[in-house]
Scaffold this motif. Structure first.
Motif, mmCIF file in Angstrom:
data_model
loop_
_atom_site.group_PDB
_atom_site.id
_atom_site.type_symbol
_atom_site.label_atom_id
_atom_site.label_comp_id
_atom_site.label_asym_id
_atom_site.label_seq_id
_atom_site.Cartn_x
_atom_site.Cartn_y
_atom_site.Cartn_z
ATOM 1 N N TRP A 91 48.863 39.849 44.608
ATOM 2 C CA TRP A 91 48.042 40.823 43.882
ATOM 3 C C TRP A 91 48.294 40.675 42.377
ATOM 4 O O TRP A 91 47.377 40.754 41.566
ATOM 5 N N ASP A 92 49.544 40.465 42.064
ATOM 6 C CA ASP A 92 49.934 40.256 40.660
ATOM 7 C C ASP A 92 49.147 39.121 40.033
ATOM 8 O O ASP A 92 48.614 39.251 38.946
ATOM 9 N N ALA A 93 49.119 38.008 40.751
ATOM 10 C CA ALA A 93 48.438 36.835 40.213
ATOM 11 C C ALA A 93 46.969 37.156 39.944
ATOM 12 O O ALA A 93 46.431 36.819 38.885
ATOM 13 N N PHE A 94 46.335 37.870 40.877
ATOM 14 C CA PHE A 94 44.931 38.239 40.676
ATOM 15 C C PHE A 94 44.799 39.201 39.505
ATOM 16 O O PHE A 94 43.958 39.031 38.622
ATOM 17 N N ALA A 95 45.631 40.238 39.539
ATOM 18 C CA ALA A 95 45.487 41.323 38.563
ATOM 19 C C ALA A 95 45.696 40.807 37.148
ATOM 20 O O ALA A 95 44.914 41.108 36.240
ATOM 21 N N ILE A 96 46.724 39.992 36.967
ATOM 22 C CA ILE A 96 47.042 39.560 35.612
ATOM 23 C C ILE A 96 45.999 38.594 35.101
ATOM 24 O O ILE A 96 45.553 38.699 33.951
ATOM 25 N N SER A 97 45.546 37.673 35.954
ATOM 26 C CA SER A 97 44.548 36.730 35.445
ATOM 27 C C SER A 97 43.235 37.438 35.138
ATOM 28 O O SER A 97 42.568 37.131 34.142
ATOM 29 N N THR A 98 42.881 38.442 35.955
ATOM 30 C CA THR A 98 41.661 39.203 35.670
ATOM 31 C C THR A 98 41.799 39.972 34.364
ATOM 32 O O THR A 98 40.906 39.961 33.512
ATOM 33 N N PRO A 146 54.633 35.580 48.826
ATOM 34 C CA PRO A 146 53.271 35.332 48.345
ATOM 35 C C PRO A 146 52.577 34.165 49.036
ATOM 36 O O PRO A 146 51.359 34.120 49.063
ATOM 37 N N VAL A 147 53.320 33.213 49.561
ATOM 38 C CA VAL A 147 52.690 32.038 50.149
ATOM 39 C C VAL A 147 52.878 31.972 51.670
ATOM 40 O O VAL A 147 52.600 30.951 52.285
ATOM 41 N N ASN A 157 49.554 34.695 51.181
ATOM 42 C CA ASN A 157 49.770 35.873 51.997
ATOM 43 C C ASN A 157 49.214 37.088 51.253
ATOM 44 O O ASN A 157 49.828 37.579 50.323
ATOM 45 N N PHE A 158 48.047 37.548 51.681
ATOM 46 C CA PHE A 158 47.382 38.611 50.924
ATOM 47 C C PHE A 158 48.106 39.941 51.016
ATOM 48 O O PHE A 158 47.741 40.886 50.337
ATOM 49 N N ARG A 159 49.112 40.023 51.848
ATOM 50 C CA ARG A 159 49.870 41.275 51.925
ATOM 51 C C ARG A 159 50.917 41.367 50.828
ATOM 52 O O ARG A 159 51.523 42.396 50.623
ATOM 53 N N ALA A 219 43.108 48.057 33.423
ATOM 54 C CA ALA A 219 44.428 48.229 32.808
ATOM 55 C C ALA A 219 45.317 49.100 33.673
ATOM 56 O O ALA A 219 46.492 48.804 33.888
ATOM 57 N N ILE A 220 44.730 50.187 34.191
ATOM 58 C CA ILE A 220 45.518 51.082 35.048
ATOM 59 C C ILE A 220 45.966 50.318 36.289
ATOM 60 O O ILE A 220 47.114 50.400 36.717
ATOM 61 N N SER A 221 45.042 49.566 36.879
ATOM 62 C CA SER A 221 45.364 48.904 38.138
ATOM 63 C C SER A 221 46.393 47.798 37.931
ATOM 64 O O SER A 221 47.247 47.583 38.780
ATOM 65 N N VAL A 222 46.334 47.105 36.793
ATOM 66 C CA VAL A 222 47.270 46.001 36.584
ATOM 67 C C VAL A 222 48.706 46.507 36.649
ATOM 68 O O VAL A 222 49.538 45.955 37.358
ATOM 69 N N HIS A 223 48.972 47.582 35.933
ATOM 70 C CA HIS A 223 50.367 48.000 35.939
ATOM 71 C C HIS A 223 50.742 48.696 37.229
ATOM 72 O O HIS A 223 51.904 48.684 37.624
#
Lengths: 481, 282
Positions: free
Chosen positions: A157-164, B111-112, A150-152, A228-232
């Protein structure tokens, strides 16, 4: 210019060979204290692993979570570790592009801290999941059933941001290490030589390589800062995107970033003192650098305090029943001791950094940095817990103070971080050799230039005396400079 | 949903959830719960336990706040009564269950996408898809989502009791979020029947377990989109409408007792409560 000599951040007369040998010495032959610390860290991690195994088998009820407290210390600790990771980027990327020279001897371990605290933080969203084994459903992998996350959801977003951020900061750390790897390759034997030989990627130190290296490093630095700014900010939207009182706050993204830099700087101060003491790095991690770090921390502490006040004022004058009541409950209710301790540690204690004597006194800096970090941990706890305890529905009000399993896992995360860091300082140089050399070189030139100018000025003054005080206006300007 | 589709129907997809969103409803099931008639007997809650395979967690876990009562009876006392002897006037009861919000806050944060909106106006929870991040529960103002903190089934139904489990729905394992479904298994049966017999759904053709069990008929269940249903009539009588919160209601009229809990958060709950009429001034 005389400022350079007064606040000399490092002794410019350090021999290059001495820099090499000092740093290499710090990487060899661990002493007893190292092994003791390592053993302590391993046993802490063992506690966490045992707790997690139990929790995995039994379910999250083992962590004593309950209906209003669906999240608890895991998420608070997650935010804490993510926050810690920001200081490395601040030191290595932001201060790099604004040419703050004093960052050079201390940025390497700060960057390592960034990577390792991210590796620690990443565990917490996994640990806190009810069904860890289905973790990968958060990722948008191609499924034959056409099911997407669910992209909302801010958690995606967390998963993307942290892995990036993790991959980018690890890459940045590695790029910064390349010239040092080459130095180490030339000065070591055995498995180390092999390892560094591979890691230095054939570094010879010719002009073309340096040029490309500088360009890459700058590019990565510029890439890492917005990241870094965007992650937090995204971590803050885990809270700010909800409708809960105390979470649904517009200032959360900057508030989280400020808090992150704050706790990160405090962590840098702690590690600074430890490394300086244990590795006898007095020549590199000088009191002058510590002073600058302290000043930076103080400035960030004030930003954080200001954003706190903004949040309180917005809540107070907003007259939202739930928000206001929650704020009052934080200040006067069951969480009051923690709330006031947070404000004391986070906003009052940093004023101690105004005193030069304290800034230059390593034991007090150590104690102060620990207190600041405690304050920042309490801040994260104060964000997560009270909102869940005292949200909209009065029937579900409840207070929860963690549990043994939660404490064990939180405790163990420090052990995990410690293990990674301890391995790092023995395998990789915790002081950037080539940048310290650069720093010494520049400093030497600056001092030489200054001396030359002084001489020049003296000569001019002599000329002026001889010619009876009539000096052309052009040289008068020079004198003033 | 291809990109072309999104671009061509942009204004359609931009509709905000508060004013109905992009849902095309067949039904919008809702309730009206009269707090004046409610005696707090807990039979709705008991019926819910029996119908929906809810585990009985035991005293210890209940005290920890890990109970699984999809339908719970909340008790409130007035403050001055709370100080003194409240036994005389007694508690006020409020049956609290999932409000099946039209603009549910639990849905966007998963999330899912394990929780989503059905054409029946329900917030469905897909147990198999849930990974247990519990954000939905944290974002629920009513706190009516319940998490399987343990593998409750292991000790909730010892040997002969497992025979009483409802075969129409699953027994949930640890790590999954669950909540009131408006007895979706009954909705399914009713919809299948009407489809087979090719006729529209009649009001009162089926009831949720709680509405069926309520001895005083305090819970009225039905389709709020059907203007002739009992629940719609009640909603209209008390001038409670679907959609965003408005202050249009004339407060002076004492006959208008209807309200929706946390209406002002614009979550568009599907359950209307009717205020209790008090004997004494508060």
């Amino acid at each position: 210019m005389s400022q350079v000599i007064q606040d000399k951040i490092i002794d410019e007369k350090l021999e290059w060979s001495r820099i090499n040998s000092d740093v290499i010495a710090s990487m060899q032959a661990p002493r007893k204290a190292y092994w003791i610390t390592f053993a302590v860290c391993v046993s802490m991690l063992a506690c966490a692993i045992a707790a997690e195994m139990y929790q995995y088998k039994m379910g999250l009820g083992a962590a004593a979570l309950n209906n209003p407290h669906m999240w608890d210390m895991y998420i608070a600790t997650f935010v804490f570790w993510i926050g810690m990771s920001h200081a490395g980027t601040l030191l290595s990327a932001i201060l790099h592009i604004i040419h703050a020279q004093w960052r050079k001897p201390i940025y390497r371990f700060a960057e390592a801290m960034t990577t390792f605290s991210l590796m620690t933080a990443g565990f917490f969203p996994m640990i806190h999941l009810g069904r860890v084994w289905n973790l990968y459903w958060v990722l948008p992998y191609v499924s034959d059933r056409g099911i997407w996350p669910n992209f909302r959801s801010p958690l995606v977003w967390d998963a993307f941001a942290i892995s990036t951020y993790l991959s980018a900061s690890a890459l940045f750390l590695f790029i910064g290490l390349i010239p040092d790897m080459a130095i180490l390759r030339d000065h070591t034997t055995g498995w180390r030589k092999k390892l560094y030989g591979i890691l230095c990627l054939g570094w010879r130190g010719d002009d073309r390589q340096w040029r490309n290296f500088r360009r890459t490093y700058m590019l990565m630095a510029c890439f890492l800062i917005p990241l870094a700014i965007s992650v937090h900010s995204i971590v803050s939207s885990d809270f700010a995107m909800s409708i809960m009182p105390g979470w649904h706050i517009t200032t959360f993204p900057p508030y989280f970033v400020a808090g992150a830099l704050y706790s990160g700087c405090a962590a840098i101060m702690t590690l600074f003192v430890c490394l300086r003491y244990f590795f006898r790095m007095e020549a590199y991690m000088t009191t002058n650098i510590m002073e600058k770090t302290c000043k930076l921390t103080f400035a960030i502490a004030m930003v954080w305090s200001y954003l706190n006040l903004v949040e309180f004022a917005a809540t107070w004058y907003g007259h939202n029943l739930y928000d206001k009541e929650l704020l009052l409950q934080k200040a006067y209710g069951p969480y009051a001791p923690i709330f006031w301790a947070m404000l004391f540690c986070g906003s009052v204690v940093p004023f101690a950094l105004c005193f030069q004597k304290l800034r230059r006194h390593m034991p007090s800096v150590f104690v102060l940095s620990i207190v600041l970090q405690l304050g920042m941990y309490l801040e994260r706890w104060m964000i997560v817990a009270p909102t869940l305890s005292l949200a909209h529905q009065p029937h579900q009000w409840d207070i929860l103070w963690g549990s043994v399993i939660q404490w064990a896992i939180v405790f163990g995360s420090f052990g995990w971080f410690g293990i990674l860091f301890l391995i790092f300082v023995k395998v990789f140089p915790c002081v950037s050799m080539y940048e310290v050399k650069e720093l010494c070189f520049h400093l030497k030139h600056e001092i030489e230039e200054e001396e030359l100018e002084k001489k020049h000025a003296q000569q001019k003054a002599g000329v002026r005396q001889q010619s009876g005080g009539t000096v052309p206006s052009g040289s008068a300007g020079l004198e003033g400079a | 949903m291809s990109l072309k589709n999104v671009l061509e129907n942009f204004s359609y997809f931009r509709q905000d959830a508060e004013s109905g969103g992009t849902h095309k409803y067949e039904h919008r099931f809702g309730m009206a719960i009269d707090l004046d008639i409610c005696t707090g007997c807990n039979s709705c809650s008991t019926a819910c336990y029996a119908e929906n395979n809810l585990p009985v967690v035991g005293k210890e876990r209940f005290e920890k706040g890990q109970a699984m009562h999809w339908m719970r009876i909340e008790r409130y006392w007035d403050e001055q009564e709370f100080e003194g002897d409240f036994a005389e006037q007694g508690a006020k009861f409020m049956p609290m269950l999932c409000q099946q919000c039209g603009a549910a806050t639990c849905e966007p944060v998963c999330p899912v996408a394990a929780t989503y909106h059905t054409p029946d106006g329900l917030n469905a929870q897909v147990y198999n898809r849930c990974i247990g991040s519990r954000f939905c529960s944290n974002n629920c103002p009513f706190r009516v989502r319940y998490f399987n903190f343990w593998s409750y089934y292991e000790d909730s139904w010892p040997e002969p009791l497992n025979m009483q489990l409802n075969p129409d729905l699953s027994v949930r394992d640890k790590g999954v979020m669950e909540k009131c479904t408006f007895c979706i298994q009954r909705i399914r049966v009713a919809k299948d029947t009407t489809q087979r017999e090719e006729r529209p759904l009649k009001d009162g053709e089926f009831l949720t377990a709680c509405a069926q069990a309520c001895p005083t008929n305090a819970i009225v269940f039905g389709d709020t989109m059907d203007p002739d249903s009992n629940v719609s009539k009640l909603w209209m009588k008390h001038q409670v409408q679907r959609g965003p919160f408005t202050h249009k209601k004339e407060k002076a009229n004492e006959e208008l007792r209807g309200y929706r809990v946390f209406e002002e958060l614009n979550v568009d709950p599907s359950i209307m409560y009717l205020e209790r009429v008090r004997d004494t001034e508060v």
